[in-house]
Design an enzyme around this catalytic site. Structure first.
Site, PDB file in Angstrom:
ATOM      1  N   HIS A   1       0.814  -1.217   0.000  1.00 28.68           N
ATOM      2  CA  HIS A   1       0.000   0.000   0.000  1.00 28.68           C
ATOM      3  C   HIS A   1       0.852   1.273   0.000  1.00 28.68           C
ATOM      4  CE1 HIS A   1       0.044  -0.002   4.562  1.00 28.68           C
ATOM      5  NE2 HIS A   1      -0.044   1.296   4.387  1.00 28.68           N
TER       6      HIS A   1
ATOM      7  N   ASP B   1       1.224  -7.677   2.461  1.00 24.72           N
ATOM      8  CA  ASP B   1       1.295  -6.249   2.124  1.00 24.72           C
ATOM      9  C   ASP B   1       2.749  -5.785   1.943  1.00 24.72           C
ATOM     10  OD1 ASP B   1       0.863  -3.552   1.818  1.00 24.72           O
ATOM     11  OD2 ASP B   1      -0.493  -3.348   3.509  1.00 24.72           O
TER      12      ASP B   1
ATOM     13  N   SER C   1       3.999   2.375   8.372  1.00 26.49           N
ATOM     14  CA  SER C   1       3.798   1.341   7.372  1.00 26.49           C
ATOM     15  C   SER C   1       5.081   1.158   6.588  1.00 26.49           C
ATOM     16  CB  SER C   1       2.667   1.725   6.431  1.00 26.49           C
ATOM     17  OG  SER C   1       1.462   1.337   7.008  1.00 26.49           O
TER      18      SER C   1
HETATM   19  N1  ARG Z   1      -4.908   0.794   7.633  1.00 26.41           N
HETATM   20  C1  ARG Z   1      -3.609   0.783   7.052  1.00 26.41           C
HETATM   21  C2  ARG Z   1      -2.887   2.124   7.307  1.00 26.41           C
HETATM   22  O1  ARG Z   1      -3.209   3.193   7.251  1.00 26.41           O
HETATM   23  C3  ARG Z   1      -3.544   0.344   5.626  1.00 26.41           C
HETATM   24  C4  ARG Z   1      -4.254   1.194   4.625  1.00 26.41           C
HETATM   25  C5  ARG Z   1      -4.231   0.663   3.225  1.00 26.41           C
HETATM   26  N2  ARG Z   1      -5.165  -0.413   2.995  1.00 26.41           N
HETATM   27  C6  ARG Z   1      -6.497  -0.250   2.645  1.00 26.41           C
HETATM   28  N3  ARG Z   1      -7.258  -1.302   2.502  1.00 26.41           N
HETATM   29  N4  ARG Z   1      -7.033   0.926   2.430  1.00 26.41           N
HETATM   30  O2  ARG Z   1      -3.170   3.138   7.219  1.00 26.41           O
HETATM   31  N1  ASP Z   2      -1.387   1.542   7.917  1.00 24.18           N
HETATM   32  C1  ASP Z   2      -0.654   2.630   8.547  1.00 24.18           C
HETATM   33  C2  ASP Z   2       0.304   3.291   7.564  1.00 24.18           C
HETATM   34  O1  ASP Z   2       0.016   3.311   6.387  1.00 24.18           O
HETATM   35  C3  ASP Z   2       0.027   2.177   9.796  1.00 24.18           C
HETATM   36  C4  ASP Z   2      -0.844   2.343  11.005  1.00 24.18           C
HETATM   37  O2  ASP Z   2      -1.614   3.310  11.066  1.00 24.18           O
HETATM   38  O3  ASP Z   2      -0.713   1.522  11.910  1.00 24.18           O
HETATM   39  O4  ASP Z   2       1.293   3.905   7.918  1.00 24.18           O
END
Ligand code: ARG
Ligand code: ASP
Length: 720
Positions: A88, A224, A655
């Site tokens: 991502h 990921d 991330s």
């Molecule tokens: N929750 C994670 C992080 O901010 C991954 C975000 C990307 N994945 C998604 N399905 N949108 O951010």
């Molecule tokens: N998914 C998040 C990122 O993109 C990480 C988090 O918020 O734990 O940095």
């Protein structure tokens, strides 16, 4: 005698408290670990030293970590500059190289040789060479009683001097950031490489497996990850893209452990966490979850429902809105988790108790009492005052973010301004540039979706925002339309900005006509009324109040550090600078009778498998490997590990960060947190806050067995 009995008991109690409440919380500064954390880290099982993590005299772990494009983290995993980050995080780059015929998002991408690695003009990777504490010099001219702006200009003057005089090599850069709300300043000497090429990415059915349904969720089964490579000039120094550039020889490349982790193992995560607010007073925590998060969730709820409705009916809209939907859904879900997490862990109660003990200690110390009396109460009271403004700010920013017509209006206004600035004789040229940009915008735009979103969000805005903040020219438009959001929206969408064809046709006329017509355009007129009203009635008073809050928040930060000196360790809030966080591999129990294990396996991917589904499809090759149990050296006892969780304190920006074991070897790749614990940004709680990592063996298995990209495995250092 009494003393002798009491003392050991107190020590035990203190250890228990510090173990439970502080051990895994914190995003620590790497250069301060030896003084603040090393002992505890060793106590938790770490087998290396603080100097192995951060050193300015030898290659250390920090030399393998980069800020990836300023929004994620990545790490060097070979002597040839190979970078590992999340799928991502690489998504934008993978998307830019994709076409309908060669869709790398769908099919994955694997460069078979260095020559096939793909250039990404806007991407960069920044290493941290050195971190210096410059607090004293930065604050030298700050005097008590200065206004916020006087204070800031006194500091800025010093910072400029420091920048000028700090020793660095010609290819290095200097970055200075405030910490602890501006009580401390640190300087970073950095090296930024701007030739970062795409090397490999699994298909989304692996790299984004589970998509939005599984986002923020445990148990998780997402691979990921994606791979990039840093290229340098022939001298090894940063150089703009050139085909003659060569793979970077890094100062340090991570060793990869094949051993995996088990419950209670020490892990640490190095990376660039973006933003946390851990030192807010109770009133602000309450406001965040009860008012601000709630407002944003309400707006996004409505926008997502409308997008979803259209996306289900129309495959074209589904493609156009997939990325927007995912983006909007990400924080929508996070804020809901945050609201719930603060409740389940009694976050507000915890803050109130913390404030009570702060006051007790403060009142017991006459010198501190004199210095800080009233600060906390005053801060809480300012937070109460700022509430309607802050709430309106959040409603406003969600409104203009999600009604795309407002965005087009803003871009068009900027275009008109640029023609007015540069002269109408530049019109043809500027128009071409503008239209190229707009064409790609309209490719993913549907006026029907936008119109429905506009009706709903304007309705919510008017209900949620106090009437006093909706006056002026904005109110007039509403009065003219019987205060009906559908009527207002209908007028807005008679705008020539509602489609590319109308806009480009209009721009064919001489500029004077174009200008005259656009000045009267209903979308432009409305968005200007909306903005002008907002700026006058909300953002101006808000910034005055905000300056007061910032100054009190800074004083309160210092007060906490003074009052709890020797009793509590403080780490600065995240600000996109390099941090170390550490914890233990562990499951958790989010609700009564629910216990989560800490590992997932490929079996779980197959349990979630829904053939043909856009979120839960599984590639045929992976099913085949699963059926044959063909895991090579990456499986364990006939199973293929996929993800695991631990209590490392991470946030957005982390991330792509490496998860390292007790020996500083790479065991996982951080990519998310568990939903119940997303309030860790404002109130970390070790009972339910967990970060989610891909097991490094799953990454290697996909690269080797799934993609057959053994040239990459060969350049890595695998151990065990
Ligand atoms: N929750 C994670 C992080 O901010 C991954 C975000 C990307 N994945 C998604 N399905 N949108 O951010
Ligand atoms: N998914 C998040 C990122 O993109 C990480 C988090 O918020 O734990 O940095």
């Amino acid at each position: 005698m009494l003393q002798r009995i009491v003392k050991p008991v107190l020590v035990v109690v203190f250890l228990l408290i510090s173990h439970c409440t502080f051990a895994t919380e914190g995003m620590w500064l790497p250069q301060l670990l030896s003084g603040l954390n090393e002992k505890e880290m060793k106590g938790m099982g770490m087998k290396i030293t603080a100097a192995d993590i951060y050193s300015i005299n030898k290659g250390s772990l920090k030399d393998a970590i980069v800020s990836f494009g300023g929004f994620c983290t990545a790490e060097v995993i070979s002597e040839q500059g190979l970078l590992l980050t999340n799928h991502h995080c690489g998504y934008g780059s993978i998307q830019k190289h994709s076409t309908l015929q060669n869709n790398f998002l769908e099919a994955g991408f694997w460069a078979k040789s260095l020559n096939e690695e793909l250039v990404n003009p806007d991407l960069f990777a920044t290493f941290i060479v050195r971190i210096d504490d410059i607090t004293k010099a930065a604050l030298r001219d700050v005097k008590p009683g200065m206004s916020e702006s006087e204070r800031q200009s006194a500091i800025d003057k010093r910072l400029n001097e420091i920048k000028e005089t700090t020793k660095k090599e010609s290819w290095q850069e200097i970055l200075i950031k405030p910490f602890f709300e501006g009580n401390q300043y640190f300087l970073f000497v950095t090296e930024t490489y701007r030739d970062v090429r795409l090397v490999g990415a699994p298909p989304s059915s692996i790299g984004k497996f589970g998509s939005d349904t599984d986002n923020w969720v445990w148990p998780r089964h997402t691979g990921d990850f994606s791979l990039f490579r840093i290229y340098a000039g022939k001298d090894g120094k940063p150089a703009p893209y050139s085909k003659d550039n060569v793979p970077l020889k890094p100062k340090y490349a991570l060793t990869i452990s094949m051993k995996g982790v088990k419950k209670d193992d020490f892990t640490m995560v190095l990376g660039f966490p973006g933003r946390t607010t851990e030192y807010l007073p109770s009133e602000a925590v309450k406001q965040t979850v009860e008012v601000l998060d709630a407002a944003k969730v309400e707006m996004r709820d409505a926008a997502l429902k409308i997008m979803d409705g259209y996306m289900r009916k129309d495959p074209q809209i589904k493609i156009q809105y997939a990325a927007k939907f995912a983006n909007t859904a990400n924080y929508w879900k996070k804020w809901m988790g945050e609201m719930q997490g603060v409740k389940t862990t009694d976050g507000i109660g915890k803050k109130l108790r913390y404030e009570a003990s702060y006051k007790e200690l403060l009142n017991a110390n006459p010198a501190l009492k004199e210095q800080y009396a009233g600060v906390l109460d005053s801060l809480n009271s300012y937070y109460r005052q700022i509430q309607p403004y802050a709430q309106t700010r959040d409603y406003y920013s969600e409104l203009v973010k999600h009604v795309e017509l407002f965005d087009v209006s803003d871009k068009t206004i900027a275009f008109l301004n640029s023609v007015n600035d540069k002269g109408a004789n530049q019109y043809a040229q500027l128009k071409e540039k503008f239209l190229t940009e707009m064409k790609s915008f309209y490719q993913n735009y549907n006026a029907g979706v936008d119109r429905d979103i506009c009706v709903e969000l304007l309705g919510i805005y008017n209900k949620g925002v106090p009437a006093a903040f909706r006056g002026g020219s904005y109110a007039q438009i509403w009065r003219e339309n019987n205060n009906d959001s559908r009527a207002v929206t209908n007028i807005l969408f008679t705008s020539s900005l509602a489609s590319y064809d109308q806009l480009s046709k209009l721009l064919e006329q001489p500029y004077a006509n174009v200008y005259a017509q656009l000045k009267e355009d209903p979308a432009i007129k409305f968005s200007m009324a909306l903005r002008n009203t907002y700026v006058d009635q909300v953002s101006k008073p808000l910034s005055t109040l905000q300056a007061k809050v910032n100054s009190l928040q800074r004083t309160y930060m210092q007060a906490q550090m003074d009052v709890f000196a020797g009793k509590k360790r403080f780490y600065p809030d995240a600000n996109f600078t390099l941090r170390v966080t550490y914890g233990k591999v562990d499951g958790y129990s989010p609700r009564d009778a629910v216990n989560y294990d800490y590992y997932t396996y490929l079996d779980g991917v197959m349990e979630k498998y829904i053939p043909g589904d856009y979120e839960f499809d599984v590639p045929a090759k992976l099913i085949e490997l699963y059926k044959k149990k063909d895991y090579g050296r990456y499986g364990v006892n006939g199973k293929m590990p996929v993800c695991f969780i631990a209590s490392n304190h991470t946030t957005g920006g982390n991330s792509g960060s490496p998860a390292l074991n007790a020996y500083g070897e790479l065991v996982g790749l951080n990519f998310d947190r568990t939903w119940e614990g997303t309030m860790s940004d404002i109130n970390y709680d070790p009972s339910i806050c967990r970060n989610i990592m891909v097991d490094i063996r799953y990454v290697l298995f996909i690269v080797d067995k799934y993609a057959g990209c053994t040239r990459l495995i060969d350049e890595m250092k695998l151990k065990g």
